[in-house]
Design an enzyme around this catalytic site. Structure first.
Site, short mmCIF file in Angstrom:
data_model
loop_
_atom_site.label_atom_id
_atom_site.label_comp_id
_atom_site.label_asym_id
_atom_site.label_seq_id
_atom_site.Cartn_x
_atom_site.Cartn_y
_atom_site.Cartn_z
CE LYS A 14 0.90 1.19 4.49
NZ LYS A 14 1.66 2.41 4.88
CG ASP A 140 -1.12 -1.06 8.47
OD1 ASP A 140 -1.05 -2.06 9.21
OD2 ASP A 140 -0.14 -0.59 7.87
#
Length: 284
Positions: A14, A140
């Protein structure tokens, strides 16, 4: 009869397209606003369901992280315990993402493990239930489980699906391991960026509140970012050390990569608002 190996489960990297630190909570965690987008550069995992409850991990990074600290094994164990599944798994990790670079590789590996084993073990937990397991392992991990580009608030767990542009990126991984804990503990880290509405954030210039501090402490990050800014709008992801530049065309990114100094490492990847993991899940 031995179960077949289920192959090629991706664990994508990401990027934090922006990262704002809004304050520190009484429990020590930081309130933030950030925008997550996936890229098509991934670790890959294979899984084999076993009758034994044992969880075995084979990795090209063997010995780097103790089994007790390995997020893949912790994720699998958590799913076992939550569902009372009696079997186990043999897992193979092909580690491609830089470690400690702000690309979320460890969290993504854990998320892919939860999603894949939930399917292969037929434990039938919902995405939300998997995300709750993931959140206990890392803030996350839920965004990787949900699998959609997202605006995140809180400590990163409150997610709102968004669809930013999907450019090409040149990502540079400096030869530096930045400690996330040290960055967030540093007294010089800005912690007072005002919270803004998502529409405002999406339309203004994107910055990373951690970047100035990390650049001042890590010359390798400063050098990589300085070089990349010559070619494209560029920022740091997460707490670093990786930096990324945005290009509208793949060829532009590849042309810049071809000029990368020999003491730097980098790769070109496409921004993706739908994770490759979701694609793999829907096409077994």
């Amino acid at each position: 009869m031995s179960a077949a190996i289920s192959r090629n489960w991706p664990a994508p990297a990401k990027l934090n397209l922006f990262l704002h630190i809004n304050g520190r909570r009484t429990d020590g965690y930081h309130e933030l606003q950030t925008l997550f987008q996936f890229i098509d550069y991934c670790d890959m995992l294979d899984f084999k369901v076993t009758d034994s409850s044992e969880l075995i991990l084979h990795s090209n990074m063997a010995g780097v992280v103790a089994d007790s600290d390995n997020l893949i094994l912790r994720a699998a164990k958590s799913l076992q315990q939550m569902t009372s599944f009696k079997g186990g798994a043999e897992i193979w990790l092909d580690k491609r993402l830089p470690m400690g670079g702000g690309l979320g590789g460890g969290s993504s590996d854990a998320a892919t493990t939860l999603v894949a084993l939930n399917t292969l073990w037929n434990t039938q937990l919902s995405t939300e239930e998997l995300a709750k397991i993931g959140l206990k392992l890392g803030a996350d991990i839920p965004v990787f489980i949900h699998g959609f580009a997202a605006f995140a608030e809180g400590i990163g767990e409150r997610l709102q699906v968004v669809s930013p542009p999907e450019p090409w990126y040149l990502v540079i991984a400096p030869d530096a391991h930045v400690s996330t804990a040290e960055v967030f503990q540093d007294p010089l880290l800005p912690r007072n960026t005002p919270k803004l509405a998502i529409d405002t954030l999406m339309s203004q210039a994107w910055i990373n509140d951690c970047q100035k501090l990390v650049v001042s402490k890590y010359p390798q990050v400063a050098k990589a970012l300085g070089w990349l800014l010559e070619y494209a709008p560029s920022r740091m992801t997460g707490t670093g050390a990786c930096v990324f530049g945005e290009f509208t065309q793949q060829q532009q990114a590849l042309a810049a990569l071809a000029k990368l100094p020999s003491d730097m490492q980098g790769f070109v990847a496409k921004g993706m608002n739908i994770s490759p993991l979701i694609t793999r899940l829907n096409h077994p």
